[in-house]
Design a protein around this motif. Structure first.
Motif, mmCIF file in Angstrom:
data_model
loop_
_atom_site.group_PDB
_atom_site.id
_atom_site.type_symbol
_atom_site.label_atom_id
_atom_site.label_comp_id
_atom_site.label_asym_id
_atom_site.label_seq_id
_atom_site.Cartn_x
_atom_site.Cartn_y
_atom_site.Cartn_z
ATOM 1 N N UNK A 105 0.914 -1.237 0.051
ATOM 2 C CA UNK A 105 0.112 -0.092 0.150
ATOM 3 C C UNK A 105 0.948 1.247 -0.083
ATOM 4 N N UNK A 106 0.737 2.178 -0.836
ATOM 5 C CA UNK A 106 1.621 3.384 -1.059
ATOM 6 C C UNK A 106 0.793 4.533 -0.566
ATOM 7 N N UNK A 107 1.634 5.354 0.196
ATOM 8 C CA UNK A 107 1.237 6.692 0.600
ATOM 9 C C UNK A 107 2.225 7.543 0.053
ATOM 10 N N UNK A 108 1.822 8.412 -0.807
ATOM 11 C CA UNK A 108 2.640 9.508 -1.286
ATOM 12 C C UNK A 108 2.650 10.711 -0.102
ATOM 13 N N UNK A 109 3.589 11.134 0.572
ATOM 14 C CA UNK A 109 3.796 12.036 1.542
ATOM 15 C C UNK A 109 4.705 13.039 1.308
ATOM 16 N N UNK A 119 4.212 1.415 2.344
ATOM 17 C CA UNK A 119 5.393 2.162 2.143
ATOM 18 C C UNK A 119 4.901 3.549 2.041
ATOM 19 N N UNK A 120 5.699 4.364 2.404
ATOM 20 C CA UNK A 120 5.796 5.857 1.920
ATOM 21 C C UNK A 120 6.556 6.247 0.874
ATOM 22 N N UNK A 121 5.983 7.068 -0.117
ATOM 23 C CA UNK A 121 6.654 7.602 -1.315
ATOM 24 C C UNK A 121 6.915 8.901 -1.108
ATOM 25 N N UNK A 175 -1.832 5.042 -3.617
ATOM 26 C CA UNK A 175 -3.225 4.911 -2.898
ATOM 27 C C UNK A 175 -3.707 5.924 -2.129
ATOM 28 N N UNK A 176 -2.813 6.542 -1.261
ATOM 29 C CA UNK A 176 -3.210 7.939 -0.419
ATOM 30 C C UNK A 176 -2.294 8.943 -0.923
ATOM 31 N N UNK A 177 -2.459 10.121 -0.986
ATOM 32 C CA UNK A 177 -1.587 11.388 -0.991
ATOM 33 C C UNK A 177 -1.888 11.953 0.524
ATOM 34 N N UNK A 208 -7.166 7.240 -3.481
ATOM 35 C CA UNK A 208 -7.628 7.021 -4.783
ATOM 36 C C UNK A 208 -9.151 6.639 -4.935
ATOM 37 N N UNK A 209 -9.793 7.250 -5.810
ATOM 38 C CA UNK A 209 -10.904 7.099 -6.048
ATOM 39 C C UNK A 209 -11.601 5.780 -6.238
ATOM 40 N N UNK A 210 -12.401 5.258 -5.494
ATOM 41 C CA UNK A 210 -12.868 3.878 -5.836
ATOM 42 C C UNK A 210 -12.307 2.935 -5.017
#
Length: 240
Positions: A5-9, A171-173, A190-192, A235-237
């Protein structure tokens, strides 16, 4: 999901730039503090950065003399990944296509001992363009590496390996602009998690996503902290 699962931080300017001198101005100092505080609280298995970001934040331009290292030959028709018997479970993942980063330790040594960075075991993500002497250097340093592409890193393949070989679930991006764009084009963010500082950037500064594509996100939360806007999108959906 067969990848982490990717979170862009990221911290950005009002005009969505992520690199530049604006980050070091007093007007951005509180945003930076908020960014690091959120970073500690997200509790991921590690963080991903591109080569330029890793060099600017950690290696500071150091590079080994590769003539001192024997090349690692792979005679099976494809490059073999290198793992350690004992992996820490907290990782600093460097997307370093040609092996241009020089490390003096196999773990991140943060001068402030920040729990969001310090002690993270370094993992190099490479392409087959890497100098085989660089592989010898990495193995001598006990730095794990994985291959994910012939000339350019295949983001989805790299994430598949990070999930299924190393065991990373979350993981954080953390940039920069080029790697963020590659992940966004691969549709694996997956997230911002965005901290917007009350400042605009110069025209030469880099955007959140270099060469990005159209994609949809839903706002989960937004708040103002000391003049800085902190937003979280998914992410939408997708379901959280």
């Amino acid at each position: 999901m067969n990848r982490p699962y990717i979170i862009c931080h990221m911290t950005t300017s009002i005009d969505a730039k992520v690199t530049g001198d604006f980050l070091f101005r007093p007007e951005c100092s509180r945003a930076t503090e908020i960014y690091y505080d959120i970073n500690r609280k997200l509790k991921c298995d590690g963080y991903i950065c591109g080569r330029v970001t890793m060099e600017g934040s950690f290696t500071e331009g150091y590079y080994p003399d590769l003539s001192e290292y024997a090349p690692v030959r792979h005679d099976h028709g494809f490059k073999m990944d290198f793992m350690l018997d004992d992996m820490t479970g907290f990782y600093a993942v460097a997307f370093d296509p040609k092996g241009h980063l020089g490390w003096k330790s196999n773990r991140i040594i943060d001068p402030d001992g920040d729990v969001g960075y310090d002690g993270a075991q370094i993992i190099e993500v490479l392409t087959e363009q890497v100098d085989e002497r660089y592989l010898g250097y990495l193995e001598s340093m006990e730095i794990p590496y994985i291959f994910a592409g012939e000339t350019e890193i295949d983001v989805e393949f790299a994430l598949f390996k990070l999930k299924n070989i190393i065991g990373c679930d979350r993981l954080l991006l953390k940039g920069g602009s080029i790697i963020n764009g590659a992940f966004q084009r691969a549709d694996v963010i997956d997230e911002l998690s965005i901290v917007v500082a009350p400042i605009t950037a110069d025209k030469e500064d880099k955007p959140l996503f270099m060469d990005g594509k159209l994609s949809d996100f839903e706002l989960l939360s937004a708040e103002c902290i000391d003049g800085n806007v902190v937003m979280r999108y998914k992410r939408k959906g997708d379901s959280i």
